[in-house]
Design a protein around this motif. Sequence first.
Motif, PDB file in Angstrom:
ATOM      1  N   TRP A  12       4.750   6.399  -4.064  1.00  0.00           N
ATOM      2  CA  TRP A  12       4.526   4.963  -4.230  1.00  0.00           C
ATOM      3  C   TRP A  12       3.890   4.701  -5.585  1.00  0.00           C
ATOM      4  CZ3 TRP A  12       0.069   1.583  -3.941  1.00  0.00           C
ATOM      5  CH2 TRP A  12       0.392   0.236  -3.745  1.00  0.00           C
ATOM      6  N   THR A  13       4.433   3.754  -6.313  1.00  0.00           N
ATOM      7  CA  THR A  13       3.970   3.400  -7.666  1.00  0.00           C
ATOM      8  C   THR A  13       3.813   4.636  -8.553  1.00  0.00           C
ATOM      9  OG1 THR A  13       1.616   3.434  -7.051  1.00  0.00           O
ATOM     10  CG2 THR A  13       2.793   1.325  -6.845  1.00  0.00           C
ATOM     11  N   ASP A  14       4.854   5.464  -8.560  1.00  0.00           N
ATOM     12  CA  ASP A  14       4.910   6.639  -9.436  1.00  0.00           C
ATOM     13  C   ASP A  14       3.822   7.671  -9.157  1.00  0.00           C
ATOM     14  OD1 ASP A  14       7.097   5.541 -10.795  1.00  0.00           O
ATOM     15  OD2 ASP A  14       5.768   4.407 -12.133  1.00  0.00           O
ATOM     16  N   ARG A  15       3.266   7.622  -7.970  1.00  0.00           N
ATOM     17  CA  ARG A  15       2.277   8.628  -7.579  1.00  0.00           C
ATOM     18  C   ARG A  15       2.640   9.191  -6.217  1.00  0.00           C
ATOM     19  NH1 ARG A  15      -3.679   6.450  -7.724  1.00  0.00           N
ATOM     20  NH2 ARG A  15      -3.978   8.592  -6.961  1.00  0.00           N
ATOM     21  N   ASP A  16       2.185  10.423  -5.951  1.00  0.00           N
ATOM     22  CA  ASP A  16       2.399  11.039  -4.646  1.00  0.00           C
ATOM     23  C   ASP A  16       1.104  11.000  -3.836  1.00  0.00           C
ATOM     24  OD1 ASP A  16       5.019  11.599  -5.224  1.00  0.00           O
ATOM     25  OD2 ASP A  16       4.630  13.648  -5.906  1.00  0.00           O
ATOM     26  N   TYR A  17       1.239  10.683  -2.547  1.00  0.00           N
ATOM     27  CA  TYR A  17       0.094  10.613  -1.648  1.00  0.00           C
ATOM     28  C   TYR A  17       0.385  11.459  -0.413  1.00  0.00           C
ATOM     29  CZ  TYR A  17      -1.130   6.338  -4.265  1.00  0.00           C
ATOM     30  OH  TYR A  17      -1.441   5.429  -5.245  1.00  0.00           O
ATOM     31  N   GLN A  18      -0.670  11.992   0.207  1.00  0.00           N
ATOM     32  CA  GLN A  18      -0.566  12.602   1.523  1.00  0.00           C
ATOM     33  C   GLN A  18      -1.240  11.649   2.506  1.00  0.00           C
ATOM     34  OE1 GLN A  18       0.925  15.311   2.887  1.00  0.00           O
ATOM     35  NE2 GLN A  18       1.923  15.666   0.899  1.00  0.00           N
ATOM     36  N   LEU A  19      -0.439  11.037   3.353  1.00  0.00           N
ATOM     37  CA  LEU A  19      -0.944  10.009   4.249  1.00  0.00           C
ATOM     38  C   LEU A  19      -1.140  10.527   5.666  1.00  0.00           C
ATOM     39  CD1 LEU A  19       1.117   6.941   3.007  1.00  0.00           C
ATOM     40  CD2 LEU A  19      -1.055   7.840   2.159  1.00  0.00           C
ATOM     41  N   THR A  20      -2.012   9.853   6.398  1.00  0.00           N
ATOM     42  CA  THR A  20      -2.381  10.273   7.747  1.00  0.00           C
ATOM     43  C   THR A  20      -1.915   9.266   8.798  1.00  0.00           C
ATOM     44  OG1 THR A  20      -4.535   9.192   7.576  1.00  0.00           O
ATOM     45  CG2 THR A  20      -4.403  11.486   6.819  1.00  0.00           C
TER      46      THR A  20
ATOM     47  N   GLY B 232       0.829  -1.205   0.000  1.00  0.00           N
ATOM     48  CA  GLY B 232       0.000   0.000   0.000  1.00  0.00           C
ATOM     49  C   GLY B 232       0.858   1.247   0.000  1.00  0.00           C
ATOM     50  N   PRO B 233       0.247   2.402  -0.173  1.00  0.00           N
ATOM     51  CA  PRO B 233       0.984   3.667  -0.230  1.00  0.00           C
ATOM     52  C   PRO B 233       1.845   3.941   0.997  1.00  0.00           C
ATOM     53  CG  PRO B 233      -1.247   3.972  -1.021  1.00  0.00           C
ATOM     54  CD  PRO B 233      -1.175   2.581  -0.450  1.00  0.00           C
ATOM     55  N   TRP B 234       1.477   3.353   2.121  1.00  0.00           N
ATOM     56  CA  TRP B 234       2.262   3.555   3.342  1.00  0.00           C
ATOM     57  C   TRP B 234       3.710   3.082   3.173  1.00  0.00           C
ATOM     58  CZ3 TRP B 234       3.788  -1.258   4.886  1.00  0.00           C
ATOM     59  CH2 TRP B 234       2.980  -2.339   4.513  1.00  0.00           C
ATOM     60  N   GLN B 235       3.938   2.199   2.201  1.00  0.00           N
ATOM     61  CA  GLN B 235       5.304   1.723   1.958  1.00  0.00           C
ATOM     62  C   GLN B 235       6.192   2.815   1.367  1.00  0.00           C
ATOM     63  OE1 GLN B 235       4.093  -1.812  -0.366  1.00  0.00           O
ATOM     64  NE2 GLN B 235       5.279  -3.001   1.115  1.00  0.00           N
ATOM     65  N   GLY B 236       5.598   3.877   0.869  1.00  0.00           N
ATOM     66  CA  GLY B 236       6.378   4.959   0.280  1.00  0.00           C
ATOM     67  C   GLY B 236       6.751   6.062   1.264  1.00  0.00           C
ATOM     68  N   LEU B 237       6.375   5.895   2.528  1.00  0.00           N
ATOM     69  CA  LEU B 237       6.736   6.902   3.541  1.00  0.00           C
ATOM     70  C   LEU B 237       8.230   6.874   3.823  1.00  0.00           C
ATOM     71  CD1 LEU B 237       3.843   6.386   6.112  1.00  0.00           C
ATOM     72  CD2 LEU B 237       4.313   8.516   4.874  1.00  0.00           C
ATOM     73  N   ARG B 238       8.777   8.042   4.106  1.00  0.00           N
ATOM     74  CA  ARG B 238      10.173   8.090   4.546  1.00  0.00           C
ATOM     75  C   ARG B 238      10.246   7.519   5.959  1.00  0.00           C
ATOM     76  NH1 ARG B 238      12.424  13.970   4.291  1.00  0.00           N
ATOM     77  NH2 ARG B 238      10.667  14.212   5.740  1.00  0.00           N
ATOM     78  N   LYS B 239      11.304   6.765   6.233  1.00  0.00           N
ATOM     79  CA  LYS B 239      11.436   6.116   7.544  1.00  0.00           C
ATOM     80  C   LYS B 239      11.343   7.118   8.696  1.00  0.00           C
ATOM     81  CE  LYS B 239      12.068   1.945   5.920  1.00  0.00           C
ATOM     82  NZ  LYS B 239      13.388   1.360   5.733  1.00  0.00           N
ATOM     83  N   GLN B 240      11.911   8.315   8.509  1.00  0.00           N
ATOM     84  CA  GLN B 240      11.920   9.292   9.592  1.00  0.00           C
ATOM     85  C   GLN B 240      10.539   9.901   9.852  1.00  0.00           C
ATOM     86  OE1 GLN B 240      13.628   9.487   6.712  1.00  0.00           O
ATOM     87  NE2 GLN B 240      13.966  11.615   6.049  1.00  0.00           N
TER      88      GLN B 240
END
Length: 200
Positions: free
Chosen positions: A63-71, A38-46
């Motif tokens: 993630w998968t060539d797209r940008d997301y704003q996650l909560t 899921g998109p959460w895999q694209g978060l920076r570790k920090q």
Amino acid sequence: MLDLSRDYIARDPRTGLPINVGSKKKPVRKANIKKETGPWQGLRKQDIIPLAKGEIESAKSAWTDRDYQLTQVDGVRALQMLKGFASKEAHKVLITSLQSDNPAIRIAALQALPEVAIQKSDEMFDWLSVLLDDEDEDVSRAASKALAISAPVFPSAVETILVNELRSSVPFRQNNAWEALKGLAETWPQVVCLHIDSLM
């Protein structure tokens, strides 16, 4: 609790001969946690810990060539990405998340639980047991699924839980318990024999 130390011999009902169910010293093959993406895999570790703790409202994910704003929910899911030294803090935050008043946070924590438990499992399965009876059905379903995923890797940790769930009157809980047994059959078949023996 089942006595896993007793000698149990599974026999073919037609011939009476012992069925080879594998060694008691080691599993037939190494169990692996079934991972979801899921998109959460694209978060920076920090960003993961601050996001999971709610210290920041959102964080960018590529993630998968797209940008997301996650909560925060995504941050909790992403705790499973933290390994080594960072896993200690991930474990601490996950335990807190399992106790959240927000059902979505509890669900995300349960989804991350099997992978985080590989690094550090203290208290994890106590909370899993509690959340199986959560008043929110979606949380209970997430806990039941986490049990099915975790069982092949943590047979002794979920032993008592599995005994109870196999006898549950709730269909999805009983079904996931049988899925857990199916996973165990590939790694710890002798444990499956004991569970089935107890049911009979």
